[in-house]
Design a protein around this motif. Structure first.
Motif, short mmCIF file in Angstrom:
data_model
loop_
_atom_site.label_atom_id
_atom_site.label_comp_id
_atom_site.label_asym_id
_atom_site.label_seq_id
_atom_site.Cartn_x
_atom_site.Cartn_y
_atom_site.Cartn_z
N LYS A 15 -48.08 -14.67 26.80
CA LYS A 15 -46.94 -14.84 26.32
C LYS A 15 -46.01 -16.05 25.53
O LYS A 15 -45.78 -15.86 24.01
CB LYS A 15 -45.89 -13.69 26.92
N THR A 16 -45.72 -16.80 26.33
CA THR A 16 -45.01 -17.56 25.49
C THR A 16 -46.23 -18.58 24.67
O THR A 16 -45.50 -19.28 23.42
CB THR A 16 -44.08 -18.66 26.67
N VAL A 17 -47.39 -18.84 25.50
CA VAL A 17 -48.53 -19.77 24.79
C VAL A 17 -48.69 -18.92 23.14
O VAL A 17 -48.64 -19.63 21.52
CB VAL A 17 -49.72 -19.28 25.11
N PHE A 36 -36.41 -16.02 20.47
CA PHE A 36 -35.45 -15.89 20.63
C PHE A 36 -36.29 -15.31 22.07
O PHE A 36 -37.26 -14.86 22.30
CB PHE A 36 -34.94 -14.62 20.45
N LYS A 37 -35.71 -15.49 23.85
CA LYS A 37 -35.95 -14.51 24.56
C LYS A 37 -34.74 -14.00 25.47
O LYS A 37 -33.91 -15.26 25.41
CB LYS A 37 -36.76 -15.70 25.18
N PRO A 38 -34.97 -12.71 25.73
CA PRO A 38 -33.70 -12.59 26.34
C PRO A 38 -32.71 -13.29 27.39
O PRO A 38 -31.79 -13.24 27.27
CB PRO A 38 -33.51 -11.06 26.12
N HIS A 52 -40.71 -25.59 30.05
CA HIS A 52 -40.06 -23.68 29.86
C HIS A 52 -39.82 -23.16 29.11
O HIS A 52 -39.79 -23.79 27.86
CB HIS A 52 -38.91 -23.78 30.40
N ASP A 53 -40.58 -21.47 28.68
CA ASP A 53 -40.52 -21.23 27.88
C ASP A 53 -39.79 -21.22 26.46
O ASP A 53 -39.21 -21.36 25.00
CB ASP A 53 -40.00 -20.08 27.95
N HIS A 54 -37.68 -21.45 26.71
CA HIS A 54 -36.70 -21.61 25.93
C HIS A 54 -37.11 -23.06 25.05
O HIS A 54 -36.72 -23.42 23.83
CB HIS A 54 -35.49 -21.68 26.21
MG LIG Z 1 -42.93 -16.69 28.66
#
Ligand SMILES: [Mg+2]
Ligand SMILES: Nc1ncnc2c1ncn2[C@@H]1O[C@H](COP(=O)(O)OP(=O)(O)OP(=O)(O)O)[C@@H](O)[C@H]1O
Length: 224
Positions: A15-17, A36-38, A52-54
């Motif tokens: 998902k992040t990629v 945005f990542k809740p 990391h994702d954020h």
């Molecule tokens: Mg991710």
């Protein structure tokens, strides 16, 4: 509000990629993109080749966000967000997530929101990731593996999305190999046919080639 909600068939599917490739591609087209990542969990584990994702999302978005703006709730243990919050002695405020996502979208041409794990992951004791996707109302991008197991996981996700009134815009299989095997080609065609949803492939990429990879995705079709 214009945006895309990037969910996946599971945690760790890409998902992040995919979300970062979308952000980087839109930014390369001079769009003001916010991410945005809740909630993010698992920060106790050190980042590897991919940040990391954020942090990755903040670096490819073009709306000048800090990582903490991208992900308002951040936890160390690698567990579901509702439980990570409980372990930290707090809880996730769903209305605050809605407000923060709307504020980020208002500041940008496009908001790219990455979910947490799959669509049915709890954010709070009474709200799933799916509820946030429904509240935002963006077209849904479903990230899936190309290999064994993907047909059922992807069709289940499509059913769960449609049952809640979400609009699946497309599935992305990632990493989509340069020379896919006959089984991978069959998986892609089968998901497209049985899921009644277009399937794209994101080639193998690294943090430096996200924009090039993302520009191969049907972004205009998804955004309408
Ligand atoms: Mg991710
Ligand atoms: N197109 C790609 N190119 C290179 N690596 C990929 C690609 N797609 C997926 N991966 C690999 O899959 C791993 C997991 O991807 P990612 O972190 O995006 O998953 P996720 O669904 O966002 O996970 P989480 O549920 O933790 O948010 C990456 O670290 C990377 O190794």
């Amino acid at each position: 509000m214009r945006g895309l909600f990037v969910t996946g068939t599971d945690t760790g599917v890409g998902k992040t990629v995919v979300a970062a490739a979308i952000c980087a591609a839109l930014a390369s087209r001079s769009q003001r993109v916010a991410a945005f990542k809740p909630a993010i969990t698992g920060l106790d584990a050190p980042a590897g080749h991919w940040p990391h994702d954020h942090e990755l999302l903040a670096s490819v978005a073009s709306a000048g966000q800090a990582p903490g703006d991208v992900a308002p709730y951040r936890f160390g243990p690698s567990v579901s967000p509702h439980y990570a919050a409980e372990l930290a002695g707090t809880s996730i405020d769903f209305a605050r997530l809605e407000a923060l996502a709307a504020a980020a979208a208002a500041e940008a041409d496009v908001l790219v929101c990455e979910g947490v794990g799959g669509l049915m992951v709890p954010l709070t004791d009474s709200h799933l990731v799916r509820d946030l996707a429904a509240a935002l109302g963006f077209p849904l991008v479903i990230v899936a593996r190309p290999g064994l197991g993907t047909i059922s996981h992807t069709l289940l996700t499509l059913e769960a999305a449609r049952a809640a009134g979400l609009r699946p815009a497309g599935v992305v299989m990632t990493p989509w190999p340069e020379r896919p095997s006959p089984a991978e080609v069959s998986n892609r065609r089968t998901v497209e046919r049985l899921g009644a949803c277009p399937v794209a492939g994101l080639p193998p990429c690294d943090p430096a080639s996200l924009a090039v990879a993302g520009n191969g995705l049907p972004l205009a079709d998804w955004l309408g």
